[in-house]
Design a protein around this motif. Structure first.
Motif, mmCIF file in Angstrom:
data_model
loop_
_atom_site.group_PDB
_atom_site.id
_atom_site.type_symbol
_atom_site.label_atom_id
_atom_site.label_comp_id
_atom_site.label_asym_id
_atom_site.label_seq_id
_atom_site.Cartn_x
_atom_site.Cartn_y
_atom_site.Cartn_z
ATOM 1 N N UNK A 87 57.196 -22.106 -52.512
ATOM 2 C CA UNK A 87 58.217 -22.665 -53.391
ATOM 3 C C UNK A 87 59.411 -23.083 -52.525
ATOM 4 N N UNK A 88 59.904 -24.306 -52.724
ATOM 5 C CA UNK A 88 61.025 -24.816 -51.935
ATOM 6 C C UNK A 88 62.132 -25.330 -52.858
ATOM 7 N N UNK A 89 63.251 -25.710 -52.252
ATOM 8 C CA UNK A 89 64.354 -26.287 -53.018
ATOM 9 C C UNK A 89 63.907 -27.581 -53.708
ATOM 10 N N UNK A 90 63.015 -28.323 -53.078
ATOM 11 C CA UNK A 90 62.507 -29.561 -53.674
ATOM 12 C C UNK A 90 61.750 -29.286 -54.977
ATOM 13 N N UNK A 91 61.254 -28.067 -55.142
ATOM 14 C CA UNK A 91 60.542 -27.668 -56.364
ATOM 15 C C UNK A 91 61.494 -27.177 -57.448
ATOM 16 N N UNK A 92 62.781 -27.096 -57.115
ATOM 17 C CA UNK A 92 63.758 -26.602 -58.079
ATOM 18 C C UNK A 92 64.195 -25.168 -57.820
ATOM 19 N N UNK A 93 63.735 -24.574 -56.739
ATOM 20 C CA UNK A 93 64.161 -23.208 -56.407
ATOM 21 C C UNK A 93 65.625 -23.231 -55.985
ATOM 22 N N UNK A 94 66.370 -22.211 -56.400
ATOM 23 C CA UNK A 94 67.754 -22.057 -55.978
ATOM 24 C C UNK A 94 67.751 -21.079 -54.807
ATOM 25 N N UNK A 95 68.056 -21.595 -53.622
ATOM 26 C CA UNK A 95 68.095 -20.800 -52.400
ATOM 27 C C UNK A 95 69.558 -20.574 -52.053
ATOM 28 N N UNK A 96 69.965 -19.321 -51.946
ATOM 29 C CA UNK A 96 71.368 -19.017 -51.692
ATOM 30 C C UNK A 96 71.480 -17.772 -50.824
ATOM 31 N N UNK A 97 72.703 -17.288 -50.686
ATOM 32 C CA UNK A 97 72.948 -16.066 -49.931
ATOM 33 C C UNK A 97 73.342 -16.344 -48.499
ATOM 34 N N UNK A 98 73.524 -15.265 -47.765
ATOM 35 C CA UNK A 98 73.917 -15.327 -46.358
ATOM 36 C C UNK A 98 72.675 -15.191 -45.480
ATOM 37 N N UNK A 99 72.886 -15.406 -44.186
ATOM 38 C CA UNK A 99 71.771 -15.315 -43.242
ATOM 39 C C UNK A 99 71.098 -13.942 -43.295
ATOM 40 N N UNK A 100 71.884 -12.896 -43.486
ATOM 41 C CA UNK A 100 71.322 -11.550 -43.534
ATOM 42 C C UNK A 100 70.987 -11.098 -44.961
ATOM 43 N N UNK A 101 71.210 -11.996 -45.952
ATOM 44 C CA UNK A 101 70.939 -11.626 -47.348
ATOM 45 C C UNK A 101 70.533 -12.860 -48.170
ATOM 46 N N UNK A 102 69.402 -13.489 -47.819
ATOM 47 C CA UNK A 102 68.968 -14.664 -48.584
ATOM 48 C C UNK A 102 68.473 -14.289 -49.980
ATOM 49 N N UNK A 103 68.601 -15.253 -50.905
ATOM 50 C CA UNK A 103 68.167 -15.053 -52.289
ATOM 51 C C UNK A 103 67.369 -16.262 -52.752
ATOM 52 N N UNK A 104 66.435 -16.012 -53.656
ATOM 53 C CA UNK A 104 65.644 -17.080 -54.268
ATOM 54 C C UNK A 104 65.647 -16.857 -55.776
ATOM 55 N N UNK A 105 65.898 -17.932 -56.529
ATOM 56 C CA UNK A 105 65.745 -17.908 -57.991
ATOM 57 C C UNK A 105 64.823 -19.069 -58.353
ATOM 58 N N UNK A 106 63.854 -18.774 -59.210
ATOM 59 C CA UNK A 106 62.878 -19.805 -59.551
ATOM 60 C C UNK A 106 62.243 -19.479 -60.899
ATOM 61 N N UNK A 107 61.835 -20.512 -61.604
ATOM 62 C CA UNK A 107 61.094 -20.339 -62.845
ATOM 63 C C UNK A 107 59.634 -20.632 -62.557
ATOM 64 N N UNK A 108 58.783 -19.647 -62.781
ATOM 65 C CA UNK A 108 57.355 -19.774 -62.456
ATOM 66 C C UNK A 108 56.737 -20.985 -63.148
ATOM 67 N N UNK A 109 55.831 -21.644 -62.424
ATOM 68 C CA UNK A 109 55.153 -22.819 -62.957
ATOM 69 C C UNK A 109 53.629 -22.695 -62.917
ATOM 70 N N UNK A 110 53.138 -21.503 -62.562
ATOM 71 C CA UNK A 110 51.695 -21.252 -62.528
ATOM 72 C C UNK A 110 51.403 -19.841 -63.034
ATOM 73 N N UNK A 111 50.202 -19.671 -63.541
ATOM 74 C CA UNK A 111 49.730 -18.348 -63.936
ATOM 75 C C UNK A 111 48.923 -17.761 -62.793
ATOM 76 N N UNK A 112 49.151 -16.490 -62.498
ATOM 77 C CA UNK A 112 48.369 -15.829 -61.465
ATOM 78 C C UNK A 112 49.200 -14.838 -60.682
#
Length: 144
Positions: A87-112
């Motif tokens: 999952x990347x930012x191009x997919x709509x993922x929100x990538x944030x945080x600091x170098x030592x504390x990265x964060x990802x927020x995303x809405x799932x688009x597949x089952x599994x």
């Protein structure tokens, strides 16, 4: 201990060490219920840690990684779909945080089985890098 048993033990140890350094196939990893917060260590270059959970379209996913700001190397955290794609930012993922504390927020688009992977970025060499990962996800969009 006889020689055959010693050779067998050595072969098993060598094989298990190699297995630790390899990425696990889709669907395999540490089962991680929502709210999971785990502290562990990336042992060496090429080592990855995989955490998995069942996901469904519309489900909100939040991933956080924390490590010491003075760490010898900064780790990457990535979210992998059940089909193995990252999952990347191009997919709509929100990538944030600091170098030592990265964060990802995303809405799932597949089952599994979804996977959170923690690894050293390409080209970095370090050992014993400690971190804490937190994985949260909600109910699927249409679940009650």
């Amino acid at each position: 201990m006889n020689h055959r048993a010693l050779l067998t033990a050595a072969a098993l140890l060598a094989t298990s060490t190699l297995a630790l350094a390899q990425e696990l196939p889709p669907g395999y990893g540490v089962r991680s219920p929502s709210g999971t917060k785990l502290s562990t260590t990336i042992g060496f270059a090429g080592d990855v840690d995989d955490f998995v959970f069942d996901g469904f379209p519309g489900q909100k996913i939040k991933i956080g990684l924390k490590q010491d700001k003075n760490a010898a190397a900064f780790l990457e955290v990535v979210l992998l779909r059940p089909d193995g794609t990252e999952v990347t930012a191009a997919d709509g993922a929100k990538l944030s945080g600091k170098q030592n504390a990265p964060k990802i927020k995303y809405t799932a688009d597949q089952t599994g089985v979804w996977k959170v992977r923690v690894r050293l970025p390409a080209g970095q060499v370090a050992s014993g890098v400690e971190y804490t990962v937190q994985i949260k996800y909600g109910k699927p969009k249409n679940a009650k």
